[in-house]
Design an enzyme around this catalytic site. Structure first.
Site, PDB file in Angstrom:
ATOM      1  N   ASP A 109       1.047  -1.142  -0.022  1.00  0.00           N
ATOM      2  CA  ASP A 109      -0.082  -0.026   0.069  1.00  0.00           C
ATOM      3  C   ASP A 109       1.072   1.103  -0.115  1.00  0.00           C
ATOM      4  O   ASP A 109       1.939   1.170  -0.714  1.00  0.00           O
ATOM      5  CB  ASP A 109      -0.902  -0.154   0.951  1.00  0.00           C
ATOM      6  CG  ASP A 109      -2.145   1.143   1.305  1.00  0.00           C
ATOM      7  OD1 ASP A 109      -3.073   0.623   0.421  1.00  0.00           O
ATOM      8  OD2 ASP A 109      -1.887   2.005   1.842  1.00  0.00           O
ATOM      9  N   ASP A 238      -6.802  -8.743  -4.910  1.00  0.00           N
ATOM     10  CA  ASP A 238      -6.884  -7.390  -4.589  1.00  0.00           C
ATOM     11  C   ASP A 238      -7.623  -6.443  -5.524  1.00  0.00           C
ATOM     12  O   ASP A 238      -7.453  -6.571  -6.900  1.00  0.00           O
ATOM     13  CB  ASP A 238      -5.498  -6.836  -4.428  1.00  0.00           C
ATOM     14  CG  ASP A 238      -5.418  -5.250  -3.882  1.00  0.00           C
ATOM     15  OD1 ASP A 238      -6.527  -5.010  -3.479  1.00  0.00           O
ATOM     16  OD2 ASP A 238      -4.238  -4.832  -3.791  1.00  0.00           O
ATOM     17  N   HIS A 267      -6.023  -7.182  -0.335  1.00  0.00           N
ATOM     18  CA  HIS A 267      -5.122  -6.165  -0.446  1.00  0.00           C
ATOM     19  C   HIS A 267      -4.197  -6.107   0.622  1.00  0.00           C
ATOM     20  O   HIS A 267      -2.934  -5.947   0.759  1.00  0.00           O
ATOM     21  CB  HIS A 267      -5.885  -4.927  -0.253  1.00  0.00           C
ATOM     22  CG  HIS A 267      -5.021  -3.654  -0.282  1.00  0.00           C
ATOM     23  ND1 HIS A 267      -4.259  -3.354  -1.321  1.00  0.00           N
ATOM     24  CD2 HIS A 267      -4.942  -2.700   0.471  1.00  0.00           C
ATOM     25  CE1 HIS A 267      -3.602  -2.081  -0.776  1.00  0.00           C
ATOM     26  NE2 HIS A 267      -4.063  -1.677   0.211  1.00  0.00           N
TER      27      HIS A 267
END
Length: 286
Positions: A109, A238, A267
């Site tokens: 991320d 994801d 994710h």
């Protein structure tokens, strides 16, 4: 003030440590001995996200995981803007303070751009790179731009700060496994009030606002880190960083890369596939 939340030692069996940066007090953990690996979290998580990976690696790696200012157990300093540039600057200070050399980094991320910003400024000290479900270039696709604009809008900023939208909705949506309540308490408990969520609220705006940094990283990562050994671990379920558009660009940036697909992970790969990720790191860098 740093967060007053006390993690459950059964879930987070680590010693809390502190670094007084130029901008505020940073919480981190530093566990085990061996080759150094620094873990960079994203939004709205903290070092707790890496707990199972660190537990699996600390008998053969020195595992270091900071919480950015405004996240986890770190301070929420007044006057800190929570921009990605600022996070990278503070964590760069932290890496310099610990005098880390020949370190590995793992980012997922926003941990991708932050770890790459820190690493490109210290390329001679980076041994290798682990990246998963992340990016480090300006966003071109419309859905991501829309996500940034919508999440940065007043109604959604209100939902993020007042209703803890990112923790309550996006963590469950971004995990393929159902997280038990004790785990959710650790994501929720470090940001109990709207004031504690300023950093979380800022990050989606940064997808567009951090464009100058991302433009720089798009050039600097291949140029300065592209020859380093890389491990790409990718959650194939994801919705945010789909493998199709993202993995080819990651592969192109690093000449010496290994890809490990995580077929059942979404994710938050650290929650969905910590064992597979730890095994991949051992196989690549152990």
């Amino acid at each position: 003030m740093p967060s007053e939340f006390t993690p459950d030692p059964q879930l987070y069996p680590f010693t809390s440590r502190w670094f007084d940066s130029s901008r505020g007090r940073v919480h981190y953990i530093d566990e085990g001995t061996g080759p150094v690996i620094v873990f960079f979290h994203g939004n709205p998580t903290w070092s707790f996200l890496y707990r199972n990976i660190i537990a699996a690696l600390r008998d053969r790696f020195r595992c270091i995981a900071p919480d950015y200012l405004g996240f986890g157990l770190s301070e929420r300093p007044s006057g800190f803007g929570y921009r990605i540039e600022e996070h990278a600057s503070v964590i760069g200070e932290f890496v310099d303070h610990l005098e880390l050399d020949q370190y590995l980094s793992m980012g997922q991320d926003w941990g991708g751009p932050i770890s790459m910003a820190v690493g490109t400024d210290r390329a001679e000290r980076v041994r290798g790179v682990v990246l998963g479900n992340t990016w480090f270039w300006p966003t071109a696709d419309l859905p991501t731009k829309m996500f940034s604009a919508v999440m940065g809008s007043p109604p959604m900023q209100w939902a993020i700060t007042q209703r803890n939208f990112f923790v309550e909705r996006l963590i469950p949506a971004g995990t393929a496994t159902r997280l038990d309540e004790a785990v959710m308490v650790h994501y929720r408990g470090v940001q109990p009030s709207p004031r504690d969520r300023a950093g979380v609220a800022r990050m989606p705006k940064e997808i567009l606002a951090a464009r100058p940094l991302l433009e720089r990283l798009a050039d600097d990562v291949p140029a300065k880190l592209g020859s380093k050994p890389a491990l790409l671990v990718w959650g194939m379920k994801d919705f945010a960083f789909r493998p199709g558009p993202n993995l080819p660009r990651m592969r192109a940036a690093f000449g010496d890369h290994v890809v490990v697909e995580l077929p059942n992970a979404s994710h938050f790969i650290q929650e969905d596939a910590p064992g597979q990720i730890a095994e991949a790191i051992i196989n690549r860098f152990g």
